[in-house]
Design an enzyme around this catalytic site. Structure first.
Site, PDB file in Angstrom:
ATOM      1  N   GLU A  75       0.820  -1.208   0.000  1.00  0.00           N
ATOM      2  CA  GLU A  75       0.000   0.000   0.000  1.00  0.00           C
ATOM      3  C   GLU A  75       0.859   1.266   0.000  1.00  0.00           C
ATOM      4  OE1 GLU A  75      -3.170   1.868   3.291  1.00  0.00           O
ATOM      5  OE2 GLU A  75      -1.861   0.199   3.808  1.00  0.00           O
ATOM      6  N   LYS A 121      -8.867   3.136  -1.684  1.00  0.00           N
ATOM      7  CA  LYS A 121      -9.114   2.505  -0.386  1.00  0.00           C
ATOM      8  C   LYS A 121     -10.417   3.041   0.198  1.00  0.00           C
ATOM      9  CE  LYS A 121      -6.676   1.512   3.976  1.00  0.00           C
ATOM     10  NZ  LYS A 121      -5.406   1.739   4.712  1.00  0.00           N
ATOM     11  N   CYS A 179      -5.327  -3.109   2.542  1.00  0.00           N
ATOM     12  CA  CYS A 179      -5.057  -3.146   3.985  1.00  0.00           C
ATOM     13  C   CYS A 179      -6.307  -3.283   4.846  1.00  0.00           C
ATOM     14  CB  CYS A 179      -4.240  -1.911   4.390  1.00  0.00           C
ATOM     15  SG  CYS A 179      -3.389  -2.121   5.981  1.00  0.00           S
TER      16      CYS A 179
END
Length: 602
Positions: free
Chosen positions: A46, A118, A157
């Site tokens: 990430e 994200k 994540c």
């Protein structure tokens, strides 16, 4: 490395936040190698291209965002059939919300094929992503990526940390993984992550990933970064699980590497590197205070070493100078620094006064000789005497304005600590790339048993998140594994700052006499941080200390009240501590824990 068709490569690397060119060069090298190896995909962590964590850099230095997009386009031009997944900062063109997304770009055949944003932003512990990023919309069909002959589902994540069955108190109202499985039906999951290590974190992550794979009957690849950035340490240990929740591949811990994962998701086709010693045996342990630190000592050791190395390398420092008192904390710091930076780059100074015992001076010298580090004994009695006389004279004059002067003070104690800090900073000023080290431990910092601009003064604090009882355990562990560099007398000595004489014994005042037994103090810290227990709640609990010692209720209450009172008054000190690695499950490191200095907890 041989050809790895029907395999993916995980670029488990160590980015520097804001060093777009350096991160680009590392990514470029990996892409070219992945092309040569005919990998099905190359997976970066990430936010790799910008560097994690980004923090306020993206708002203050917008040209870095522009540069990370420019270099992303250059990386795309290098790609061939291998699909490349890489984290970067993406500009949001929405009218409302934050300016940027935490995104993953999919690069292939010379172009940016797609980007995904994200959707779940970490906003707890040391994470403050909602301060910098806009959450993206989660569209399952946009998260399906063709990897060779497979359909992979992409998560970033935190998006794997939202299962309502695994977590008792789920903080999100939406589970991206569930939506991706049910609507996208991928063959396996890829998670691009930057997940720091801390006590119990690896155990939690393993149990979660194993559970999710078994629950959804779907394999998963977890790509993590490695290295340390300020207080955050990333262990790497990127891994893969099969559809039954069994681990089938694991990269090295605390090492950068290009790690292959065969998409058969069979252990026999992959490599499973070990975690730091003790972690796997501790996967299912309960959360309770214990003095058995053995399962976490190897990880703790590696975290501190890598944090020291990366902090020095990334900031341009090379040498460390520290005070070597002949006590436990400075001894452990000296060993760790010598291992991390090389003995030739360490200077240890014994700075005795009349209070310093012969044994402390002797033990400091023996330790330095054992480690092969540079060592000097620099008596500071003349400096302390001059400062004491000067401050006494100034105080006498000040008494003409303010008549409520203390009858007893810690002035003399603090002058000694600050004189030592002056010497260390003097060395730092005189020699290039030299940084003074703070050797304080978490227990003493928690209750303010330290001197502002004295023993708290330095540029890095290696053991500031390690409680005293764990420092003792770490010292024994270091001696066991590294030819006993720490003299036995240091290990057997009861801790003392050697700043004042105990009038009852005529010897240096012991720390536990000024505070309380460390075993009790460390459990009080544990209960506050992990269970939120106040004085009354802790009074009702039986401490480990009480199982071996008689403890009257009045004494226990007195210690607890002292603990909370001192913790409150130490808030100012916490706020000005230099950075150090987060080790524990909870921390007072200012990158993680914030509390108004003027606040009241008692």
């Amino acid at each position: 490395m041989r050809k790895v068709s029907d395999s993916v490569l995980i670029a488990q690397l160590n980015p520097v936040p804001g060093d777009i060119l350096g991160n680009f060069e590392a990514a470029k090298e990996c892409i070219l190698e992945a092309n040569d190896l005919s990998a099905s995909a190359l997976i970066f962590p990430e936010l790799f291209l910008f560097g994690y964590p980004a923090m306020d850099m993206i708002d203050r230095y917008p040209w870095l965002v522009d540069k990370n997009i420019e270099y992303l386009e250059e990386l795309a031009a290098l790609t061939c059939e291998t699909a490349v997944l890489i984290g970067f900062v993406e500009v949001s063109h929405c009218r409302f919300g934050r300016k940027y997304f935490n995104s993953i770009a999919i690069l292939q055949n010379g172009k940016i094929h797609a980007t995904v944003q994200k959707s779940l932003l970490c906003e707890y512990s040391q994470f403050h992503e909602a301060r910098y990023f806009q959450p993206g919309s989660f569209v399952p069909e946009d998260r399906i990526i063709k990897i060779g002959k497979h359909r992979a589902g992409l998560l970033i994540c935190e998006e794997q940390w939202a299962d309502e069955d695994f977590f008792e108190n789920q903080i999100y109202g939406f589970d991206p993984l569930k939506a991706l499985i049910e609507e996208g039906r991928p063959d396996f999951i890829i998670n691009c992550s930057a997940s720091p290590t801390r006590a119990k974190k690896e155990q939690l992550r393993h149990n979660l990933l194993s559970y999710l794979c078994k629950k959804y009957n779907t394999p998963l690849i977890f790509a993590n970064q490695v290295g340390a950035n300020d207080a955050l340490s990333f262990m790497g240990a990127s891994c893969a699980y099969d559809s039954e929740g069994e681990i089938v591949a694991r990269a090295q811990s605390f090492e950068s590497e290009l790690f292959p994962v065969n998409l058969s998701f069979k252990a026999c086709d992959n490599t499973i590197n070990p975690l730091p010693t003790g972690l796997e045996a501790d996967f299912n342990s309960e959360k309770c205070f214990t003095l058995d630190y053995e399962p976490d000592l190897d990880r703790t050791h590696k975290v501190i070493l890598h944090s020291v190395r990366d902090y020095f390398k990334k900031t341009g420092f090379k040498r460390a100078v520290l005070g070597l008192s002949g006590g436990l904390d400075s001894a452990v710091c000296a060993v760790l620094l010598a291992q991390a930076l090389g003995a030739e780059n360490i200077l240890a100074l014994s700075m005795p006064t009349d209070i310093t015992t012969f044994e402390s001076k002797r033990d400091a010298k023996i330790l330095a000789e054992n480690l092969g580090i540079h060592f000097m004994e620099v008596p500071i009695k003349p400096m302390v005497a001059e400062l004491s006389d000067a401050i006494f004279g100034i105080s006498q004059k000040t008494q003409g304005f303010w008549t409520d002067r203390y009858a007893e003070t810690y002035t003399q104690d603090n002058i000694q600590a600050r004189a030592r800090a002056t010497v260390l900073w003097g060395i730092s000023n005189e020699f290039p790339c030299t940084l003074p080290i703070v050797t304080s431990d978490k227990s003493e910092l928690y209750v303010g048993y330290s001197t502002v601009n004295g023993d708290m003064s330095g540029g890095f604090a290696p053991i500031s998140d390690v409680v005293k009882t764990k420092v003792f355990a770490l010292a024994h562990w270091l001696n066991k594994h590294y030819d006993s560099p720490i003299p036995e007398d240091i290990l057997n000595k009861r801790p003392s700052a050697e700043l004042a004489i105990d009038p009852q014994t005529g010897k240096p005042l012991l720390a536990e006499e000024a505070l309380m037994p460390y075993e009790f103090l460390d459990e009080a810290i544990f209960r506050l941080e992990n269970f939120g227990q106040d004085t009354e709640s802790q009074m009702a609990e039986k401490f480990l200390y009480e199982e071996k010692n008689t403890l009257e209720p009045w004494q226990k209450r007195m210690w607890l009240e002292k603990f909370f009172k001192r913790a409150q008054s130490a808030l100012f000190k916490w706020s000005i501590m230099p950075t150090g690695p987060i080790i524990d499950a909870h921390s007072i490191n200012k990158q993680e824990f914030t509390q108004p200095v003027v606040s009241k907890i008692i």
